[in-house]
Each structure stands twice: as structure tokens, then as C-alpha cells.
Design a protein around this motif. Structure first.
Motif, PDB file in Angstrom:
ATOM      1  N   ALA A 175     -12.356  -6.966   1.652  1.00 24.59           N
ATOM      2  CA  ALA A 175     -13.017  -6.233   2.740  1.00 24.59           C
ATOM      3  C   ALA A 175     -12.892  -4.733   2.482  1.00 24.59           C
ATOM      4  O   ALA A 175     -11.928  -4.270   1.858  1.00 24.59           O
ATOM      5  CB  ALA A 175     -12.387  -6.589   4.079  1.00 24.59           C
ATOM      6  N   PHE A 176     -13.869  -3.961   2.969  1.00 22.54           N
ATOM      7  CA  PHE A 176     -13.832  -2.503   2.777  1.00 22.54           C
ATOM      8  C   PHE A 176     -14.678  -1.832   3.839  1.00 22.54           C
ATOM      9  O   PHE A 176     -15.485  -2.469   4.525  1.00 22.54           O
ATOM     10  CB  PHE A 176     -14.329  -2.117   1.379  1.00 22.54           C
ATOM     11  N   CYS A 177     -14.504  -0.535   3.925  1.00 11.82           N
ATOM     12  CA  CYS A 177     -15.319   0.304   4.801  1.00 11.82           C
ATOM     13  C   CYS A 177     -15.617   1.595   4.059  1.00 11.82           C
ATOM     14  O   CYS A 177     -14.694   2.277   3.583  1.00 11.82           O
ATOM     15  CB  CYS A 177     -14.585   0.587   6.110  1.00 11.82           C
ATOM     16  N   LEU A 178     -16.870   1.930   3.938  1.00  9.24           N
ATOM     17  CA  LEU A 178     -17.302   3.173   3.287  1.00  9.24           C
ATOM     18  C   LEU A 178     -17.775   4.153   4.353  1.00  9.24           C
ATOM     19  O   LEU A 178     -18.562   3.791   5.227  1.00  9.24           O
ATOM     20  CB  LEU A 178     -18.445   2.892   2.300  1.00  9.24           C
ATOM     21  N   GLU A 179     -17.306   5.379   4.246  1.00  9.29           N
ATOM     22  CA  GLU A 179     -17.701   6.420   5.184  1.00  9.29           C
ATOM     23  C   GLU A 179     -18.103   7.660   4.401  1.00  9.29           C
ATOM     24  O   GLU A 179     -17.381   8.108   3.507  1.00  9.29           O
ATOM     25  CB  GLU A 179     -16.539   6.756   6.135  1.00  9.29           C
ATOM     26  N   ARG A 184     -22.183   5.061   7.282  1.00 16.55           N
ATOM     27  CA  ARG A 184     -21.016   4.178   7.237  1.00 16.55           C
ATOM     28  C   ARG A 184     -21.482   2.776   6.853  1.00 16.55           C
ATOM     29  O   ARG A 184     -22.553   2.325   7.267  1.00 16.55           O
ATOM     30  CB  ARG A 184     -20.337   4.141   8.612  1.00 16.55           C
ATOM     31  N   ALA A 185     -20.691   2.103   6.065  1.00 13.79           N
ATOM     32  CA  ALA A 185     -20.985   0.725   5.679  1.00 13.79           C
ATOM     33  C   ALA A 185     -19.673  -0.021   5.567  1.00 13.79           C
ATOM     34  O   ALA A 185     -18.669   0.540   5.099  1.00 13.79           O
ATOM     35  CB  ALA A 185     -21.744   0.677   4.359  1.00 13.79           C
ATOM     36  N   GLU A 186     -19.681  -1.256   6.009  1.00 19.73           N
ATOM     37  CA  GLU A 186     -18.461  -2.055   5.942  1.00 19.73           C
ATOM     38  C   GLU A 186     -18.784  -3.496   5.608  1.00 19.73           C
ATOM     39  O   GLU A 186     -19.904  -3.971   5.813  1.00 19.73           O
ATOM     40  CB  GLU A 186     -17.691  -1.977   7.264  1.00 19.73           C
ATOM     41  N   TYR A 187     -17.763  -4.158   5.096  1.00 19.35           N
ATOM     42  CA  TYR A 187     -17.920  -5.548   4.704  1.00 19.35           C
ATOM     43  C   TYR A 187     -16.621  -6.277   4.995  1.00 19.35           C
ATOM     44  O   TYR A 187     -15.535  -5.818   4.624  1.00 19.35           O
ATOM     45  CB  TYR A 187     -18.271  -5.667   3.219  1.00 19.35           C
ATOM     46  N   ASP A 188     -16.756  -7.425   5.668  1.00 25.05           N
ATOM     47  CA  ASP A 188     -15.615  -8.297   5.959  1.00 25.05           C
ATOM     48  C   ASP A 188     -16.032  -9.722   5.604  1.00 25.05           C
ATOM     49  O   ASP A 188     -16.897 -10.299   6.268  1.00 25.05           O
ATOM     50  CB  ASP A 188     -15.239  -8.206   7.447  1.00 25.05           C
ATOM     51  N   PRO A 189     -15.463 -10.284   4.551  1.00 26.84           N
ATOM     52  CA  PRO A 189     -15.908 -11.623   4.132  1.00 26.84           C
ATOM     53  C   PRO A 189     -15.713 -12.692   5.208  1.00 26.84           C
ATOM     54  O   PRO A 189     -16.528 -13.612   5.331  1.00 26.84           O
ATOM     55  CB  PRO A 189     -15.045 -11.912   2.889  1.00 26.84           C
ATOM     56  N   GLU A 190     -14.650 -12.586   5.993  1.00 25.83           N
ATOM     57  CA  GLU A 190     -14.426 -13.570   7.045  1.00 25.83           C
ATOM     58  C   GLU A 190     -15.482 -13.453   8.141  1.00 25.83           C
ATOM     59  O   GLU A 190     -16.022 -14.457   8.627  1.00 25.83           O
ATOM     60  CB  GLU A 190     -13.024 -13.396   7.625  1.00 25.83           C
ATOM     61  N   ALA A 191     -15.794 -12.199   8.543  1.00 28.60           N
ATOM     62  CA  ALA A 191     -16.834 -12.004   9.556  1.00 28.60           C
ATOM     63  C   ALA A 191     -18.198 -12.446   9.024  1.00 28.60           C
ATOM     64  O   ALA A 191     -19.007 -13.013   9.764  1.00 28.60           O
ATOM     65  CB  ALA A 191     -16.880 -10.540   9.977  1.00 28.60           C
ATOM     66  N   ALA A 192     -18.443 -12.176   7.733  1.00 28.49           N
ATOM     67  CA  ALA A 192     -19.715 -12.598   7.135  1.00 28.49           C
ATOM     68  C   ALA A 192     -19.830 -14.119   7.142  1.00 28.49           C
ATOM     69  O   ALA A 192     -20.898 -14.674   7.439  1.00 28.49           O
ATOM     70  CB  ALA A 192     -19.824 -12.069   5.712  1.00 28.49           C
ATOM     71  N   ALA A 193     -18.722 -14.819   6.852  1.00 28.44           N
ATOM     72  CA  ALA A 193     -18.744 -16.279   6.875  1.00 28.44           C
ATOM     73  C   ALA A 193     -18.972 -16.793   8.295  1.00 28.44           C
ATOM     74  O   ALA A 193     -19.703 -17.774   8.506  1.00 28.44           O
ATOM     75  CB  ALA A 193     -17.441 -16.831   6.311  1.00 28.44           C
ATOM     76  N   ASP A 194     -18.370 -16.127   9.278  1.00 30.80           N
ATOM     77  CA  ASP A 194     -18.573 -16.534  10.679  1.00 30.80           C
ATOM     78  C   ASP A 194     -20.028 -16.335  11.099  1.00 30.80           C
ATOM     79  O   ASP A 194     -20.602 -17.176  11.802  1.00 30.80           O
ATOM     80  CB  ASP A 194     -17.648 -15.739  11.598  1.00 30.80           C
TER      81      ASP A 194
END
Length: 220
Positions: A175-179, A184-194
Motif C-alpha cells: 500500500a502507498f500514498c503519493l502526494e 494525491r493518489a493512494e492504493y490499498d490492496p485490501e480496500a481494492a479487494a473489498d
């Protein structure tokens, strides 16, 4: 007193009426039973009997066919809903199995290459972050080699500004967050799977004719 004998049992019946000169006024209604037939008459009677038998057999066959069609229609009307329910359950179970398999494969891939999603994001956002003087990257603890790889990726993506790292130990793996200055951009594999599971549940619910997905994948 004797009982009169019925006319049909009389051996001779003379009910023809004649006038005074011998002309027939009223013919007799008596018709003797025919006791012998010519071969042609026998053939005609046999043919007629066969025709009548064939017509009766065809009528009975039509009746049986109609009854069979009715029975088949009733069976289909009773069985189709059950088959549709079985098909629906099979689709749901297949989708759940595929989703579970995808989670396992994705987890193994992210464990082996945790910076893969970040690399893809930097490549996609190269033009947006290019003009920014600073890019902040928030993720789990990265060693020196990992940070060097990310800086290299930023350079290859065309970013010439400063790269700052912020450790977020609570983030999932990969997971990461770009600012940057204006984004801003972020990615969370668990949230994406949900989200993928929710989209799948909504699609299955829509296919089944329901406006909203059922909670936890259950149905009434």
C-alpha cells in the motif's frame, strides 16, 4: 288371457296396406336382417371398420400427446425455478472461489514484489507529477535498497523534483500514498479487494433481479 306377442318376434308381419284396386297405400316398415353379403360388400365393410379404427386410434393418440405435453409443461413450470436457483448458486459460488483464488495470488505476488503497484502508479502519473517540485511517498518501512529503487523509478518516469519518504507502519504490504503539489493518489490492496468483492456482489444481485446486493453475500 294370453299375452300378445311383440311384432318383432312374429315370424310374418303383413303391415302393407293396399287400396281397392291393389295399389300399395302404405309400404311395410319391416326390413329383414341381412344374413349374407357379397364379397365386395364384405371388403367395403372391412375397409370402413379399418378406417373407423384408424380414426379412433389417431384420436386417442392425439389425446395422449396432448396429455403428455401438458405433463411436460407442468414439469417444466415446476422444475425451471429450481434449475434457475441452482444456476444462480453455482455462479455465486464460482465467483466467490475465483475471488478467493485471486486474493491468494495477489497476496503472494505483492509479497514478492511490493513496489510493483507503486511503479505502475508512478508510470501512470508521470505527466501529472512532472511539474511538481516535491513528491511525498507514504508507505510501510522501506530499506535503503527499496528507497533507491523508488527514486530510480521516479527518475525514469521523468520526475526531477525532490522525493520524500514518510513511514506508515500501519499500512498493508504494497500500500502507498503519493502526494504532490496539486494532487494525491493512494492504493490499498485490501480496500481494492473489498471494492472488487462489492462490485461482484452488486453484479450478481443485478443479474438476479435485485436492486441492491445482499449483506455478506446472503439472500433471503
Amino acid at each position: 288371457m294370453s299375452t300378445p306377442v311383440p311384432i318383432l318376434s312374429r315370424p310374418f308381419v303383413f303391415d302393407t296396406e293396399f287400396d281397392g284396386v291393389g295399389d300399395v297405400v302404405r309400404a311395410s316398415s319391416f326390413r329383414p336382417a341381412k344374413r349374407s353379403y357379397l364379397p365386395a360388400e364384405v371388403d367395403a365393410l372391412v375397409a370402413q371398420a379399418r378406417l373407423e379404427g384408424r380414426e379412433a386410434a389417431l384420436a386417442e393418440a392425439d389425446s395422449l400427446r396432448s396429455m403428455a405435453f401438458s405433463t411436460i409443461g407442468q414439469a417444466l413450470a415446476t422444475g425451471l425455478p429450481a434449475l434457475a436457483e441452482v444456476a444462480r448458486a453455482h455462479r455465486e459460488q464460482s465467483a466467490e472461489l475465483a475471488l478467493a483464488a485471486a486474493r491468494v495470488i495477489a497476496s503472494a505476488a505483492l509479497d514478492r514484489l511490493p513496489t510493483g503497484p507503486l511503479q505502475a502508479a508512478l508510470e501512470s502519473l508521470a505527466q501529472e507529477v512532472d511539474a511538481s517540485p516535491r513528491l511525498t511517498i507514504r508507505s510501510r518501512t522501506l530499506d535503503e535498497a527499496g528507497r533507491a529503487d523508488i527514486e530510480r523509478l521516479c527518475s525514469e518516469a521523468g520526475f526531477t523534483g525532490a522525493v520524500a519518504f514518510r513511514e506508515e507502519p500501519g499500512m498493508p504490504v504494497a500500500a502507498f500514498c503519493l502526494e504532490w503539489a496539486d494532487g494525491r493518489a493512494e492504493y490499498d490492496p485490501e480496500a481494492a479487494a473489498d471494492r472488487l468483492a462489492e462490485a461482484l456482489a452488486s453484479a450478481l444481485a443485478a443479474e438476479a433481479g435485485h436492486a441492491e446486493p445482499f449483506p455478506n453475500g446472503t439472500r433471503n
